[in-house]
Structure formats: structure tokens, C-alpha cells
Design an enzyme around this catalytic site. Structure first.
Site, PDB file in Angstrom:
ATOM      1  CB  CYS A  88     -29.199  10.310  62.316  1.00  0.00           C
ATOM      2  SG  CYS A  88     -29.865   8.615  61.021  1.00  0.00           S
ATOM      3  CB  CYS A 139     -31.302   4.022  61.791  1.00  0.00           C
ATOM      4  SG  CYS A 139     -31.364   5.182  60.621  1.00  0.00           S
TER       5      CYS A 139
HETATM    6  P1  FAD Z   1     -31.801  18.816  68.880  1.00  0.00           P
HETATM    7  O1  FAD Z   1     -33.267  18.517  68.360  1.00  0.00           O
HETATM    8  O2  FAD Z   1     -30.677  18.793  67.913  1.00  0.00           O
HETATM    9  O3  FAD Z   1     -31.670  20.310  69.579  1.00  0.00           O
HETATM   10  C1  FAD Z   1     -30.816  21.242  70.199  1.00  0.00           C
HETATM   11  C2  FAD Z   1     -31.543  22.484  70.990  1.00  0.00           C
HETATM   12  O4  FAD Z   1     -30.267  22.871  72.344  1.00  0.00           O
HETATM   13  C3  FAD Z   1     -31.173  23.202  69.805  1.00  0.00           C
HETATM   14  O5  FAD Z   1     -32.259  23.471  69.359  1.00  0.00           O
HETATM   15  C4  FAD Z   1     -30.090  23.963  70.243  1.00  0.00           C
HETATM   16  O6  FAD Z   1     -30.099  25.436  69.635  1.00  0.00           O
HETATM   17  C5  FAD Z   1     -30.723  24.148  71.620  1.00  0.00           C
HETATM   18  N1  FAD Z   1     -28.977  24.298  72.159  1.00  0.00           N
HETATM   19  C6  FAD Z   1     -27.686  24.452  72.238  1.00  0.00           C
HETATM   20  N2  FAD Z   1     -26.577  24.769  72.869  1.00  0.00           N
HETATM   21  C7  FAD Z   1     -27.806  25.296  73.851  1.00  0.00           C
HETATM   22  C8  FAD Z   1     -27.126  25.984  74.853  1.00  0.00           C
HETATM   23  N3  FAD Z   1     -25.544  26.104  75.527  1.00  0.00           N
HETATM   24  N4  FAD Z   1     -28.089  25.907  75.771  1.00  0.00           N
HETATM   25  C9  FAD Z   1     -29.776  26.713  75.624  1.00  0.00           C
HETATM   26  N5  FAD Z   1     -30.074  25.798  74.033  1.00  0.00           N
HETATM   27  C10 FAD Z   1     -29.128  25.261  73.145  1.00  0.00           C
HETATM   28  N6  FAD Z   1     -33.122  11.241  64.018  1.00  0.00           N
HETATM   29  C11 FAD Z   1     -34.546  10.344  63.820  1.00  0.00           C
HETATM   30  O7  FAD Z   1     -35.192   9.790  64.364  1.00  0.00           O
HETATM   31  N7  FAD Z   1     -35.050   9.686  62.532  1.00  0.00           N
HETATM   32  C12 FAD Z   1     -34.278  10.253  61.146  1.00  0.00           C
HETATM   33  O8  FAD Z   1     -34.284   9.742  60.411  1.00  0.00           O
HETATM   34  C13 FAD Z   1     -32.920  10.980  61.353  1.00  0.00           C
HETATM   35  N8  FAD Z   1     -32.541  11.488  60.586  1.00  0.00           N
HETATM   36  C14 FAD Z   1     -31.099  12.844  61.075  1.00  0.00           C
HETATM   37  C15 FAD Z   1     -30.530  12.903  59.727  1.00  0.00           C
HETATM   38  C16 FAD Z   1     -30.012  14.112  59.545  1.00  0.00           C
HETATM   39  C17 FAD Z   1     -29.158  14.552  58.590  1.00  0.00           C
HETATM   40  C18 FAD Z   1     -29.570  14.489  61.017  1.00  0.00           C
HETATM   41  C19 FAD Z   1     -28.344  15.861  60.971  1.00  0.00           C
HETATM   42  C20 FAD Z   1     -29.984  14.392  61.959  1.00  0.00           C
HETATM   43  C21 FAD Z   1     -31.182  13.056  61.746  1.00  0.00           C
HETATM   44  N9  FAD Z   1     -31.338  12.524  62.838  1.00  0.00           N
HETATM   45  C22 FAD Z   1     -32.697  11.622  62.404  1.00  0.00           C
HETATM   46  C23 FAD Z   1     -31.248  12.906  63.995  1.00  0.00           C
HETATM   47  C24 FAD Z   1     -32.236  13.420  65.036  1.00  0.00           C
HETATM   48  O9  FAD Z   1     -32.702  14.632  64.023  1.00  0.00           O
HETATM   49  C25 FAD Z   1     -31.844  14.196  66.407  1.00  0.00           C
HETATM   50  O10 FAD Z   1     -31.259  13.188  67.035  1.00  0.00           O
HETATM   51  C26 FAD Z   1     -32.993  15.015  67.300  1.00  0.00           C
HETATM   52  O11 FAD Z   1     -32.786  15.901  66.875  1.00  0.00           O
HETATM   53  C27 FAD Z   1     -31.748  15.002  68.409  1.00  0.00           C
HETATM   54  O12 FAD Z   1     -32.963  16.282  69.851  1.00  0.00           O
HETATM   55  P2  FAD Z   1     -32.266  16.679  70.737  1.00  0.00           P
HETATM   56  O13 FAD Z   1     -32.703  17.364  71.514  1.00  0.00           O
HETATM   57  O14 FAD Z   1     -31.510  15.993  71.295  1.00  0.00           O
HETATM   58  O15 FAD Z   1     -31.117  17.623  70.260  1.00  0.00           O
END
Ligand code: FAD
Length: 393
Positions: free
Chosen positions: A160, A337
Site C-alpha cells: 500500500c 488505493c
Molecule cells: P498478508 O495479508 O500480509 O498475509 C500473509 C500471511 O502469510 C500472514 O497471515 C502470515 O502470517 C503468513 N505467513 C508469513 N510467513 C509464513 C510462513 N513462513 N508460512 C506460512 N504462512 C506465513 N491494501 C488495499 O488494498 N487497500 C488499502 O487501503 C490498504 N491499506 C493498507 C494500510 C496499511 C497500514 C497496511 C499495513 C496495508 C495496507 N494494504 C492495503 C495492503 C494489504 O493489506 C496487503 O497488500 C495485503 O494484505 C496482502 O495480502 P497477502 O495475502 O499477500 O499478505
């Protein structure tokens, strides 16, 4: 025989793909490896850090989203062995799969800035990127009585890319509400070259920072924090010259990179991300492996909104493989965003791989609107928990 699909990570990408596969097919065995008992809706942390919503609104129990016939392995993946279609967990268990989906998110490298880990949560040093310290952002923002409020943006890819400035607009509004605005200098210090990557929204945001009397400094990367003296040191990314900036509030967006266990695995590209095709989400070398979200090499802006468009593409290619068919679905790089600019306004930026606006609504979205604020605060979270996290993209 049922095909065995293992999903690594139960965040936005992993949980939504698992639920979508579960909804669509009964002839697959699903396993999800996720170490955390909790699932976090991170986009709400922008509002939590401004005291608008309580932290609890962003958290749910992971188990409540796992159907009874899906196996949840509460452990971390430690190693991938793609040649033998296996992975090993930190607990030492080996898992075999027919198909693997990697969605392990991005790693926050707090230790890459000297003094950051020690000072986070005290001395005015806060970050909405830390679930354990997001409440402290509000504490600092609401208690500051004058001085300098700095907001940083690092020299790495981040999730983000709008979040580092959303907190700043909400802080600036808070200072006005608290009648101390004329006593606080607000400054955005970024390692990048401009306020936002996409031209249409950049033009709007450049005017907004002027209107709100916010100072900007680009090509400066945060490298050190002295919490006691309240000095942050930045390095000019062009010349290497160092610059010290005093602060009373310092909101840090930490450097980020691919998770360590992915970086050192055979799945990684040179930069450490899971090496996938940008249109199909399929691994470039191991055809039964897919990846979406922040851990993948997909060159989009890393957001949950992007996952909403990546997920259906991934599922269509994976299921087509099982059915020995072909899918023509392609991901076009869509990301969005919602740039919250106050407690009643938001600019909804939406764009594709080429930086072209890909807007949902039939009006100019490069404008602050109350309707887009309601979308961010109420409608999108509702859709997230009730649709996306239940398998409807
Ligand atoms: P995540 O949702 O972070 O999940 C990753 C998962 O993998 C976690 O549950 C973790 O525990 C697990 N994991 C890690 N290591 C391992 C391992 N070794 N083995 C098994 N599991 C593991 N996005 C938007 O679309 N709009 C917004 O307005 C927005 N605002 C944001 C504001 C903030 C402050 C933040 C921090 C993020 C924001 N985002 C926003 C971004 C969004 O939250 C992320 O892009 C999204 O969560 C990514 O999803 P993901 O599944 O890739 O990772």
C-alpha cells in the site's frame, strides 16, 4: 483421486483463494499453512492510527473462516522442495502437494533502520505498519502540542504505497482539530522521486500538499533514529549525503522485502519474490506452483485490492490444469488505493500495470469525495469480510 492443493499463508491472498477453491470444487483436498490464530484486515489500520476505528475492527479469528473439511496447519513453512512437490514446516513436518499456492505476504525489515526497532512505540516514533504499535500512532498524533511531524517512505517496494501519506493527511487534520496546526510543521520525507507513482493522482496530490501547507522532501531515505534526542537521519539516495531532521512525531514506513524463507528458496527470482508470470500468476519454472499478493513477483502496486483481481485468474488457471483444459484469463495489473485525505474525504486511485487509470465509477476519481470515504470505511471492509474472505472475489 482428489488433487491435493496446499496454500501457504492465510492472509488476504491465501484465505480468499482457499475459500474460492473450496466453494467451487469438492474434488480437491485443501490444506492451508498459517501460523497465526488471527486474520488481520490491514487497510483499516490507517483509520485505527487516526483514532477513527478501534483496532478490534481489523481482527477476526482465523478458525472462523476455515471450513471443517479444510486442513489448517498452524505452523510456518520453512523450506520448499519443488522438484519433489514437497514443503517442510518449521515443526519438521513434510507436506506433499499436486498444486501449491504461495501467499505469504511481505516482510517488514524493522532492523534495517538503525534505532527503529528499539524506539518503535516510544519517543514519538510510530508506525501504522505494526499491528502492535498502530494505537500508538493515534496517541502521538493526538497528544503532540507543537514541533515537527515527519512521515517517511523507504527505498524498497512496500505494501500500500499510499498508506505513508494517508496517515499524514489525517494527522494534519488532527492538528487543525486540536487547534495547534500553526505550531506544527508537517513534512513528507520520501526515498522516491514524487508523491505518487500514477500521473493522474499525482497531479491532484501535489496540489493537495500545497493547499494543506505540507512540506515535501524526495530522494531521502531514513537510515537512523535517535529516540532520546529525537533526531532522524536521512541519506540522499543520489549523493549519499546525510541529513538530520528533528522530530516530535515520526511516522515510519519500514523497509520491506520478500519473506526470508522465500528469498532463500528455489521459488525466488533474483529480487527474492516468488517468480511468477505477470499475467497468469503461474511460476515461471515450476508449472504446478502459483503465487499472488505481496510475496509474488507480480509487478503491480502491492495491495489487497490487487489480490481481488489476481485471485480469480490464479484459480481459473489452477482448475483448468486439473481439468486438463486451458484458461485464457489474464491479470492486467489492476491495483487500487483509497487515499484517505481527511475524516470525511478520500480519493479512490485505481490503475493498471501501465499506470493507466482503471476507474470503477463514472466520475473523475482524482477528486476528494465523501462517498469514497464511506466506501473505504464501511463498504470495502464489509465486502472484505463477507464476500472476499468467504470465497467471492
Ligand atoms: P498478508 O495479508 O500480509 O498475509 C500473509 C500471511 O502469510 C500472514 O497471515 C502470515 O502470517 C503468513 N505467513 C508469513 N510467513 C509464513 C510462513 N513462513 N508460512 C506460512 N504462512 C506465513 N491494501 C488495499 O488494498 N487497500 C488499502 O487501503 C490498504 N491499506 C493498507 C494500510 C496499511 C497500514 C497496511 C499495513 C496495508 C495496507 N494494504 C492495503 C495492503 C494489504 O493489506 C496487503 O497488500 C495485503 O494484505 C496482502 O495480502 P497477502 O495475502 O499477500 O499478505
Amino acid at each position: 483421486m482428489k488433487k491435493n492443493i496446499v496454500i501457504v499463508g492465510g492472509g488476504t491472498g491465501g484465505l480468499s483463494v482457499m475459500r474460492n477453491l473450496h466453494r467451487k470444487r469438492k474434488d480437491v483436498q485443501l490444506t492451508i499453512v498459517e501460523p497465526s490464530e488471527k486474520h488481520y484486515y490491514q487497510p483499516l489500520w490507517t483509520l485505527v492510527g487516526a483514532g477513527i476505528l478501534p483496532f478490534e475492527k481489523s481482527v477476526r479469528n482465523f478458525k472462523d473462516y476455515i471450513p471443517s473439511d479444510v486442513r489448517w496447519v498452524k505452523d510456518k513453512v520453512a523450506q520448499f522442495q519443488p522438484e519433489s512437490n514437497q514443503l517442510i514446516s518449521e515443526g519438521g513436518e513434510t507436506f506433499s502437494y499436486d498444486y501449491l499456492v504461495v501467499a505469504a505476504g511481505i516482510q517488514l525489515d524493522w532492523n534495517k533502520v538503525e534505532g527503529l526497532a528499539e524506539n518503535l512505540g516510544k519517543n514519538g516514533v510510530c508506525s501504522n505498519y505494526s499491528k502492535d504499535h498502530v494505537n500508538y500512532t493515534w496517541e502521538v498524533m493526538n497528544h503532540i502540542r507543537g514541533g515537527r511531524a515527519l512521515f517517511t517512505f523507504p527505498n524498497t517496494p512496500i505494501k500500500c504505497a499510499g498508506a505513508p501519506q494517508k496517515v499524514m493527511y489525517l494527522a494534519e487534520e488532527t492538528f487543525r482539530n486540536n487547534k495547534i496546526r500553526e505550531r506544527v510543521e508537517v513534512k513528507f520525507i520520501s526515498a522516491g522521486t514524487s508523491i505518487f507513482g500514477i500521473a493522474k493522482y499525482r497531479a491532484f496530490l501535489e496540489k493537495l500538499v500545497l493547499k494543506r501547507n505540507i512540506n515535501t522532501l524526495f530522494q531521502h531515505n531514513l537510515i537512523k533514529i535517535d529516540g532520546v534526542k529525537k533526531i532522524a537521519t536521512f541519506k540522499n539516495v543520489e549523493t549519499g549525503a546525510e541529513l538530520e531532521e528533528a522530530f516530535d512525531m515520526l511516522h515510519v514506513t519500514p523497509p520491506m522485502s520478500a519473506p526470508e524463507f522465500i528469498k532463500k528458496s528455489p521459488l525466488a527470482n533474483d529480487a527474492g519474490w516468488v517468480d511468477v508470470d505477470r499475467f497468469t500468476t503461474r511460476h515461471n519454472r515450476f508449472s504446478n506452483i502459483f503465487s499472488i499478493g505481496d510475496a509474488s513477483s507480480l509487478p503491480n502496486s502491492k495491495t489487497g485490492a490487487a489480490i481481488r483481481k489476481q485471485g480469480p485468474v490464479l484459480v481459473s488457471h489452477l482448475l483448468a490444469d486439473i481439468d486438463q483444459k486451458k484458461s485464457n484469463q489474464k491479470y492486467d495489473g489492476y491495483a487500487s488505493c483509497p487515499l484517505v485525505t481527511s475524516r470525511s474525504t478520500c480519493v479512490l486511485a485505481e490503475f493498471d500495470y501501465d499506470g493507466n487509470p482503471a476507474e470503477t465509477f463514472p466520475f473523475n476519481q482524482a477528486k476528494e469525495r465523501y462517498s469514497m470515504y464511506l466506501l473505504k470505511k464501511i463498504f470495502i471492509p464489509f465486502m472484505y469480510w463477507n464476500l472476499m474472505m468467504r470465497g467471492y472475489f
